[in-house]
Design a protein around this motif. Structure first.
Motif, mmCIF file in Angstrom:
data_model
loop_
_atom_site.group_PDB
_atom_site.id
_atom_site.type_symbol
_atom_site.label_atom_id
_atom_site.label_comp_id
_atom_site.label_asym_id
_atom_site.label_seq_id
_atom_site.Cartn_x
_atom_site.Cartn_y
_atom_site.Cartn_z
ATOM 1 N N GLN A 481 -5.033 7.728 -0.789
ATOM 2 C CA GLN A 481 -4.937 6.564 0.093
ATOM 3 C C GLN A 481 -4.794 6.997 1.549
ATOM 4 O OE1 GLN A 481 -2.342 3.134 -1.081
ATOM 5 N NE2 GLN A 481 -1.096 3.907 0.594
ATOM 6 N N MET A 486 3.015 -0.655 4.660
ATOM 7 C CA MET A 486 3.213 -1.710 3.672
ATOM 8 C C MET A 486 4.483 -2.467 4.045
ATOM 9 S SD MET A 486 4.099 -1.179 -0.369
ATOM 10 C CE MET A 486 4.438 -2.542 -1.490
ATOM 11 N N TYR A 508 -0.384 -5.345 3.432
ATOM 12 C CA TYR A 508 -0.906 -3.988 3.573
ATOM 13 C C TYR A 508 -1.751 -3.917 4.842
ATOM 14 C CZ TYR A 508 0.190 -3.413 -1.426
ATOM 15 O OH TYR A 508 0.816 -3.343 -2.634
ATOM 16 N N TRP A 554 2.644 2.931 -3.754
ATOM 17 C CA TRP A 554 2.264 3.099 -2.347
ATOM 18 C C TRP A 554 2.699 4.476 -1.836
ATOM 19 C CZ3 TRP A 554 -0.489 0.867 1.499
ATOM 20 C CH2 TRP A 554 -0.218 1.257 2.808
ATOM 21 N N ILE A 559 -2.427 2.857 -4.209
ATOM 22 C CA ILE A 559 -2.858 1.461 -4.116
ATOM 23 C C ILE A 559 -4.314 1.353 -3.663
ATOM 24 C CG2 ILE A 559 -2.403 -0.776 -3.038
ATOM 25 C CD1 ILE A 559 -0.219 0.016 -4.902
#
Length: 619
Positions: A481, A486, A508, A554, A559
């Motif tokens: 990611q 977040m 997000y 996360w 995610i």
């Protein structure tokens, strides 16, 4: 008067198709959300024309010629493009151009967008640019077409006269658009009979065929109940009473009423708004729905102040989006509505509900921390978790060596375990011989140790190992990611199905950036569409549990990832990574909202598949 070479509908007897001795290039176009007609590619137009020759009232599956258009079909009867996964309908038209124009020569003019990819101009603009280019004009002003752009052929650029922003443009050669001569074949009656040849087994055709089968079943049941004459009266003022004539059943005229609120009368079987005219002392609406196709049975609508009588059992079908949790329901509703309307059956067309994506405006003071969770935001960095684990050490940590090897396949290299690994000679590691076999500790599946090393080297190299057979995760799995943040807080509103709970909102936000070595194309830019993305959970015990696990996911960068969007086809962009979120706040028209009683259990299962389970939660 139209410019030479511009898009031109040649009227003959009001039907808008060329006479016998006149050749024309055919370009099919669809209407976008900005009111612009966007052309299909030449290959798609050839495909549509081929279907049109066989059945002027048939259905065109665009995915058969262009994989990026897989969700789309065109219903030639109603002249609408239909998106199967969302139920969205857009008008289409069949336009004619001179054979000497850009589409007749296969010339495509394109401009470079922010992603570095090329977007074709509208066909009218493309034709105008080509005309100026052939006349060797140094520049072209598009103001007369409603655009504040200046085309410079010397630098091959487009300049916005207001912002002075400059973009590159290019001219490329492609397949020429189809050329027709003479009149268009007359259409067949609907429903169409069985076609010759083997039916296509692709998903689009299966859906279309099942939709028509369902519609035929409705036709059979309704046909016995149809009655002659015109619609009755006695109703509320301000309603449009529609009487539609159909030539479907062996030339018999069937009259069927359709009710629409007068203030929002838009006819889905007509790609353009009806025009008012006056006839015999009363108002008459004539649907301009022929769209250059010679279809029998001109449709007329009489307007009065009385509401037409709708017989019991007439279905009320929205032609765009039917409430449901999956893509099939809106698709079936939309296609059934189109086909029933075309057949002259009584259908009460309703205004399509719109998804409620966001809650009402909320003051910052109303955003409260989620009970039991510290803080209200998290951030990730490029190297958030440890990297560079030694492959041999990782494989040895999670496996035990097998002395008596069973005579079965290694599902990584597909060689027998009793023989050497398929990676022998390709991959060499000190201490890992190609004939050694190991068994994973939890699940017990066996592989060549060298194959496990190769699999690890081809992955994220984060110190974790995942069984390729049962997907059991060993260690702590992390993802790729990109950096972002977040946020999560409680808002004072309820989700559908959770009237007794407030709502947890997750926000997000990931900016665009440059891909690193862990991404598909290191050094290349990646886009981040649709951020910040808002997601919702009920503020109850299970919802808070899901949030804790999402925070953990996360932190492990699971995610999102960088890949190709399944909805837009755009590559090198931030996409979801197999953990579904609810992005629709107050409805469930897209399938990404509430009520959905199984969602919390489903997302817990998806998190567990990523190695983020309830066992990871600390008391």
């Amino acid at each position: 008067m139209a410019r030479p070479g511009s898009g031109l509908l040649v009227p003959v007897n009001g039907l808008g198709y060329p006479p016998q001795n006149l050749a024309r290039v055919v370009v099919w176009e669809w209407l976008n959300e900005h009111g612009r007609w966007r052309p299909y590619s030449a290959a798609v137009c050839h495909h549509i024309e081929n279907v049109l020759k066989g059945d002027a009232r048939g259905t065109v599956v665009l995915g058969q010629v262009d994989a990026q258009l897989s969700p789309y079909v065109i219903d030639l009867q109603s002249m609408h493009q239909f998106r199967q996964d969302t139920g969205t309908m857009r008008p289409v038209q069949r336009n004619f151009y001179e054979p000497s124009s850009a589409p007749g020569k296969g010339v495509v003019w394109e401009w470079e967008n922010d992603n570095g990819s090329w977007t074709p101009y509208d066909m009218e603009i493309c034709v105008t640019i080509q005309n100026a280019y052939e006349k060797q004009h140094p520049w072209l002003d598009l103001t007369s077409l409603g655009f504040c752009y200046l085309i410079d052929f010397n630098s091959m650029s487009q300049t916005n006269r207001q912002s002075q922003r400059k973009r590159r443009l290019r001219r490329r050669m492609d397949l020429a658009y189809p050329l027709i001569m003479g009149s268009i074949p007359k259409s067949q009656s609907w429903p169409v009979g069985a076609s010759s040849g083997q039916p296509c087994s692709c998903q689009q055709c299966i859906l279309v065929n099942s939709t028509r089968a369902a519609s035929n079943a409705i036709l059979a049941s309704q046909r016995r109940k149809l009655y002659g004459g015109t619609a009755g009266s006695n109703g509320a003022t301000g309603t449009l009473s529609v009487v539609r004539q159909s030539n479907t059943f062996a030339g018999t005229s069937l009259w069927s009423p359709v009710q629409l609120p007068l203030s929002t009368a838009n006819f889905p079987c007509s790609p353009v708004m009806p025009s008012l005219s006056s006839s015999h002392g009363h108002h008459t609406l004539t649907i301009n729905g022929q769209n250059n196709l010679n279809r029998p049975g001109t449709q007329r609508i009489s307007m009065g102040t009385a509401r037409g009588a709708i017989p019991p059992g007439v279905p009320a079908l929205p032609v765009k989006n039917l409430t449901g949790s999956g893509p099939v329901h809106p698709a079936l509703a939309g296609m059934t509505g189109i086909l029933m309307c075309a057949a002259g059956l009584p259908v009460c067309l309703t205004r399509a509900p719109k998804p409620i994506l966001h809650p009402p405006p909320i003051n910052k003071s109303d955003m409260k921390p989620v009970p039991g969770i510290n803080g209200m935001r998290r951030k990730t960095k490029k190297k958030h978790l440890r990297r560079g684990k030694n492959p041999e050490d990782v494989v040895r940590r999670y496996t035990e060596r097998i002395k008596v090897v069973p005579d079965e396949d290694c599902t990584i290299c597909m060689e027998r375990l009793v023989t050497s690994s398929g990676y022998e000679g390709v991959l060499q590691h000190k201490g890992i011989k190609p004939e050694l076999v190991g068994k994973l500790g939890k699940c017990g599946h066996m592989y060549h140790l060298l194959c496990l090393v190769a699999m690890y080297n081809n992955g994220n190299k984060d110190g974790s190992l995942q069984c390729p057979t049962c997907k059991t995760i060993y260690g702590e799995k992390t993802g790729t990611q990109p950096p972002g943040k977040m946020e999560y807080h409680v808002i004072p509103h309820c989700l559908p199905g959770y009237a007794d709970s407030k709502t947890i909102r997750i926000v997000y936000d990931i900016p665009a950036g440059i891909q690193t070595n862990e991404h598909p194309n290191p050094g290349k830019k990646f886009s981040a569409r649709g951020f910040p993305r808002h997601c919702y959970l009920p503020d109850n015990e299970k919802g808070r549990k899901v949030l804790k696990l999402l925070i953990m996911a996360w932190d492990r960068r699971l995610i999102f990832t960088i890949g190709t969007s399944s909805t837009t086809g755009e590559s090198d962009t931030v996409v979801w990574n197999e953990i579904h979120h609810k992005t629709e706040f107050g409805s469930n028209l897209t399938g990404h909202g509430y009520p959905d009683p199984n969602y919390l259990d489903n997302v817990l299962t998806e998190l567990l598949a990523q190695g983020v389970g309830e066992d990871n939660l600390k008391d």
